[in-house]
Scaffold this motif. Sequence first.
Motif, mmCIF file in Angstrom:
data_model
loop_
_atom_site.group_PDB
_atom_site.id
_atom_site.type_symbol
_atom_site.label_atom_id
_atom_site.label_comp_id
_atom_site.label_asym_id
_atom_site.label_seq_id
_atom_site.Cartn_x
_atom_site.Cartn_y
_atom_site.Cartn_z
ATOM 1 N N VAL A 150 -43.788 14.101 -46.179
ATOM 2 C CA VAL A 150 -44.118 14.869 -44.977
ATOM 3 C C VAL A 150 -43.177 14.485 -43.834
ATOM 4 O O VAL A 150 -42.521 15.347 -43.221
ATOM 5 C CB VAL A 150 -45.589 14.624 -44.557
ATOM 6 N N LEU A 151 -43.069 13.178 -43.564
ATOM 7 C CA LEU A 151 -42.230 12.735 -42.445
ATOM 8 C C LEU A 151 -40.754 12.979 -42.743
ATOM 9 O O LEU A 151 -39.980 13.365 -41.856
ATOM 10 C CB LEU A 151 -42.462 11.253 -42.152
ATOM 11 N N GLY A 152 -40.350 12.781 -44.006
ATOM 12 C CA GLY A 152 -38.957 13.015 -44.380
ATOM 13 C C GLY A 152 -38.562 14.461 -44.135
ATOM 14 O O GLY A 152 -37.479 14.753 -43.599
ATOM 15 N N THR A 153 -39.464 15.364 -44.477
ATOM 16 C CA THR A 153 -39.196 16.791 -44.250
ATOM 17 C C THR A 153 -39.073 17.083 -42.759
ATOM 18 O O THR A 153 -38.163 17.785 -42.303
ATOM 19 C CB THR A 153 -40.342 17.640 -44.851
ATOM 20 N N LEU A 154 -40.022 16.491 -41.971
ATOM 21 C CA LEU A 154 -39.964 16.680 -40.521
ATOM 22 C C LEU A 154 -38.646 16.157 -39.963
ATOM 23 O O LEU A 154 -38.002 16.820 -39.135
ATOM 24 C CB LEU A 154 -41.126 15.942 -39.842
ATOM 25 N N GLY A 155 -38.239 14.979 -40.415
ATOM 26 C CA GLY A 155 -37.007 14.362 -39.924
ATOM 27 C C GLY A 155 -35.790 15.205 -40.282
ATOM 28 O O GLY A 155 -34.909 15.458 -39.444
ATOM 29 N N PHE A 156 -35.746 15.660 -41.520
ATOM 30 C CA PHE A 156 -34.645 16.504 -41.983
ATOM 31 C C PHE A 156 -34.583 17.790 -41.146
ATOM 32 O O PHE A 156 -33.512 18.217 -40.696
ATOM 33 C CB PHE A 156 -34.849 16.831 -43.467
ATOM 34 N N ALA A 157 -35.765 18.373 -40.934
ATOM 35 C CA ALA A 157 -35.838 19.622 -40.168
ATOM 36 C C ALA A 157 -35.382 19.406 -38.727
ATOM 37 O O ALA A 157 -34.681 20.253 -38.154
ATOM 38 C CB ALA A 157 -37.262 20.171 -40.193
ATOM 39 N N ARG A 158 -35.751 18.268 -38.157
ATOM 40 C CA ARG A 158 -35.379 17.971 -36.771
ATOM 41 C C ARG A 158 -33.855 17.955 -36.623
ATOM 42 O O ARG A 158 -33.288 18.599 -35.720
ATOM 43 C CB ARG A 158 -35.980 16.628 -36.370
ATOM 44 N N ILE A 159 -33.180 17.254 -37.503
ATOM 45 C CA ILE A 159 -31.721 17.137 -37.381
ATOM 46 C C ILE A 159 -31.061 18.500 -37.623
ATOM 47 O O ILE A 159 -30.175 18.924 -36.871
ATOM 48 C CB ILE A 159 -31.199 16.083 -38.376
ATOM 49 N N THR A 160 -31.524 19.185 -38.648
ATOM 50 C CA THR A 160 -30.967 20.504 -38.965
ATOM 51 C C THR A 160 -31.144 21.459 -37.778
ATOM 52 O O THR A 160 -30.217 22.163 -37.378
ATOM 53 C CB THR A 160 -31.660 21.086 -40.215
ATOM 54 N N ALA A 161 -32.358 21.460 -37.227
ATOM 55 C CA ALA A 161 -32.651 22.371 -36.120
ATOM 56 C C ALA A 161 -31.763 22.076 -34.910
ATOM 57 O O ALA A 161 -31.152 22.984 -34.340
ATOM 58 C CB ALA A 161 -34.128 22.248 -35.727
ATOM 59 N N TRP A 162 -31.663 20.807 -34.527
ATOM 60 C CA TRP A 162 -30.847 20.444 -33.366
ATOM 61 C C TRP A 162 -29.377 20.861 -33.580
ATOM 62 O O TRP A 162 -28.730 21.355 -32.674
ATOM 63 C CB TRP A 162 -30.937 18.933 -33.113
ATOM 64 N N GLN A 163 -28.918 20.638 -34.823
ATOM 65 C CA GLN A 163 -27.531 20.980 -35.141
ATOM 66 C C GLN A 163 -27.314 22.494 -35.046
ATOM 67 O O GLN A 163 -26.388 22.976 -34.412
ATOM 68 C CB GLN A 163 -27.198 20.486 -36.558
ATOM 69 N N MET A 164 -28.259 23.238 -35.683
ATOM 70 C CA MET A 164 -28.158 24.707 -35.718
ATOM 71 C C MET A 164 -28.256 25.299 -34.316
ATOM 72 O O MET A 164 -27.543 26.226 -33.962
ATOM 73 C CB MET A 164 -29.290 25.304 -36.571
#
Lengths: 455, 455
Positions: free
Chosen positions: A362-376
């Motif tokens: 759960v947290l790994g997905t959130l973390g991955f999504a956070r970085i991807t979103a900020w980058q995008m």
Amino acid sequence: MEEINALRGADAPEVVLDLQHGHVADVVEHLNEQEPDQAADVLAGLPYDRAVELLDQPEFDDAADVVSSMPIDRAAKLLSGMSADRATDLLSEIDEPQRSRLIARLDHETRSAVSRLARYPEGSAGAIMTTEVVSVPANWTVAATLDYIRQVEKSRETIYTICLLHPETGALLQTATLRRLITTDPAAPVLTAARHSRPITVTPTTDQEETARLFSKYDLLAVPVVDERHHVVGIVTVDDIIDAIFQETTEDVQKFGGMEALDEPYMEISFLRMMKKRAGWLSALFIGEMLTATAMQHFETELEKAIVLTLFIPLIMSSGGNSGSQATSLIIRALALGEIRLRDWWRVALRELPSGLSLGLVLGTLGFARITAWQMLGLHDYGQFWFLVALTVGAGLVGIVTFGSMTGSMLPFVLKRLGFDPASASAPFVATLVDVTGLVIYFSIASVILHGTLL
Amino acid sequence: MEEINALRGADAPEVVLDLQHGHVADVVEHLNEQEPDQAADVLAGLPYDRAVELLDQPEFDDAADVVSSMPIDRAAKLLSGMSADRATDLLSEIDEPQRSRLIARLDHETRSAVSRLARYPEGSAGAIMTTEVVSVPANWTVAATLDYIRQVEKSRETIYTICLLHPETGALLQTATLRRLITTDPAAPVLTAARHSRPITVTPTTDQEETARLFSKYDLLAVPVVDERHHVVGIVTVDDIIDAIFQETTEDVQKFGGMEALDEPYMEISFLRMMKKRAGWLSALFIGEMLTATAMQHFETELEKAIVLTLFIPLIMSSGGNSGSQATSLIIRALALGEIRLRDWWRVALRELPSGLSLGLVLGTLGFARITAWQMLGLHDYGQFWFLVALTVGAGLVGIVTFGSMTGSMLPFVLKRLGFDPASASAPFVATLVDVTGLVIYFSIASVILHGTLL
């Protein structure tokens, strides 16, 4: 009817504290606010029975100081009138040589009770029991038992649980409640008023937490304390158990917060004593946490090459600590309630492994999504290899949260096995354990995923 | 004597569970291990009174399922025999429409008691009280009161506390204990057996934690629950209070560990339900903790220039979290014990400010010494400006530990003020709050001390 109306009048708002007839707990609260010698003067002005009743309250915090500031003969006389368990507690707080002098002046019965009670370790049933038990031979009648209770009532802490003894050996056969006694035919043998099941008992060395669980399970008002020959040596009453639970809970919460238990109310403890209780653990944790600096030094070349990795160190470390803290609180409590025992450690491990993995995902997905979103969204540029960085953070979280859950759940077992209180497995303790390993996990995963790119 | 010896024989090691005469708590433990319909069969084979007694145990976890799997008329008959508080709890666990159908079949008295009890919010005295109280007009004699007690004993949860009512208005005047009743002249008015102080009472909305504190302070076995006209609407007994304290403590410890309270034993809760209780808070904390990444990004240029600063980030962050966790555990417990109240927040702040500063000085000195020692002993090279780096870490620790202690001690007050449970101020929650600010404090101090050298 006049008497009734007079009593109603006492309910009026402006209540003046009545030292002689007011509720003992309220008078005790008042005495706690006085200087010891003032309080001793107040007690000197009260009838003997009332003074004893007040000193008998465990809530009378300064009672030891108050007794110490009295003439020694009066102090010994009051102590002799008190319940033996409370007198023992009180004497234990008085310094030598005054304590020995006081003990020498106690009446014979109190002196031998006190010397017996003082032997039992803190936190045991023996230490919180009282020796003033109502016990009668099991071949008496109900009427004879009730007559006896009326005679001895004044000197007994509880008369609601009566011990029925073997007439020859004196061993405990059964317990009866006053409730059953008064509803049973007076001419019947007292055994007919007994429970029809084995009596619930503890030994003097039974842990007070274990004793409290028996009260909860069997809805007891008192439990007899018996020796190895099943002779009654005392009785633990429900009011002492409630005090013990409150005290034990406070200790557990403070230990879980990462400090020594205060043993005194927060607003009353002196500044220096509180510092001692807090600075010890805080420094120990700090020294343990120094290993994080050592670990970071070890990875300094990686850090220089991929500074972007440092951005997520606080996030990753705290997630490991948080999942560990959850698991620890669950296991400490389950151990305290007797839901699980030491031998269940592997069953817990088998539950926490999938739990940790799922929470990590759960947290790994959130973390991955956070970085991807900020980058995008163009909020921050994590560089050319941002996808691999996001992957590293995600995978690191899975590993660290799993490790945190496992460490957090196993630490209380390890402590218990080593003979420590499992409640010492505090949230900060777990976090410290997880932090160092968490860094190693994170950088190891990074060196695999980012090999040939950033590292 | 034969009877006595026969009883002794029952103490032999190979104890077979006696469903009819064994200890209710043991039989309940046995029933909890059965499937609900099997347990219903067992109950069907027992006398009515025994079946009611078993269902009356709060420890009978599956009682609602067991009752649901019985023929409805039998279920309603059993519920009508149970104590009203327990019947209410049990009905609340049964799904509609079966619940309404069962309630419609209860006898009149139970139905009205259940509908009254179901109104009170969870965690209130009203929700844990029972309506079966022993109360008599205050102008009766002791003998008449004892006779009445013998008549109604079977249907009352406790007979140890007797409510004495105004003969005309029916309002509560005094309470008397059975202990005093049986030692008072039977011909005397029952009021002579009463306490001579105002009766301790609670209202239906009094918090159960507050009620527990009254039990502890006044050594009560039961406390009457009165409405605004001082009429008795029920009574809370000590066994319900002990269960409430255990439950409340478990909730508090789990919340303090940074999760929702499980409300079920750890080994029994389903995997999915446990995940829900843990993942929610863990994710919320994670999202809060994401701000650390934002803060780090903000200081990225400083990080690049002075990579040595990153080495101590975990050490500094954890110290803030640990000091915060200590302060929070102290304040949560002091609030729970009633040692401090909301209005005392500034007195606590005045204690925590010097505490935090002192603890910060201790850790700051340790941190400064650590860097100096490693540099001097040649264990690591912190560069040309190592002294300034050590100063930055030391000063950072003073600031962060002080901030941690203040945040940790004030958070429970803020939550309580906002109407939340102060126990929700978990160690991870405090750590998260402190982490972000801690980074800002650290880098701000660094930019002052290292200005013109590293930065």
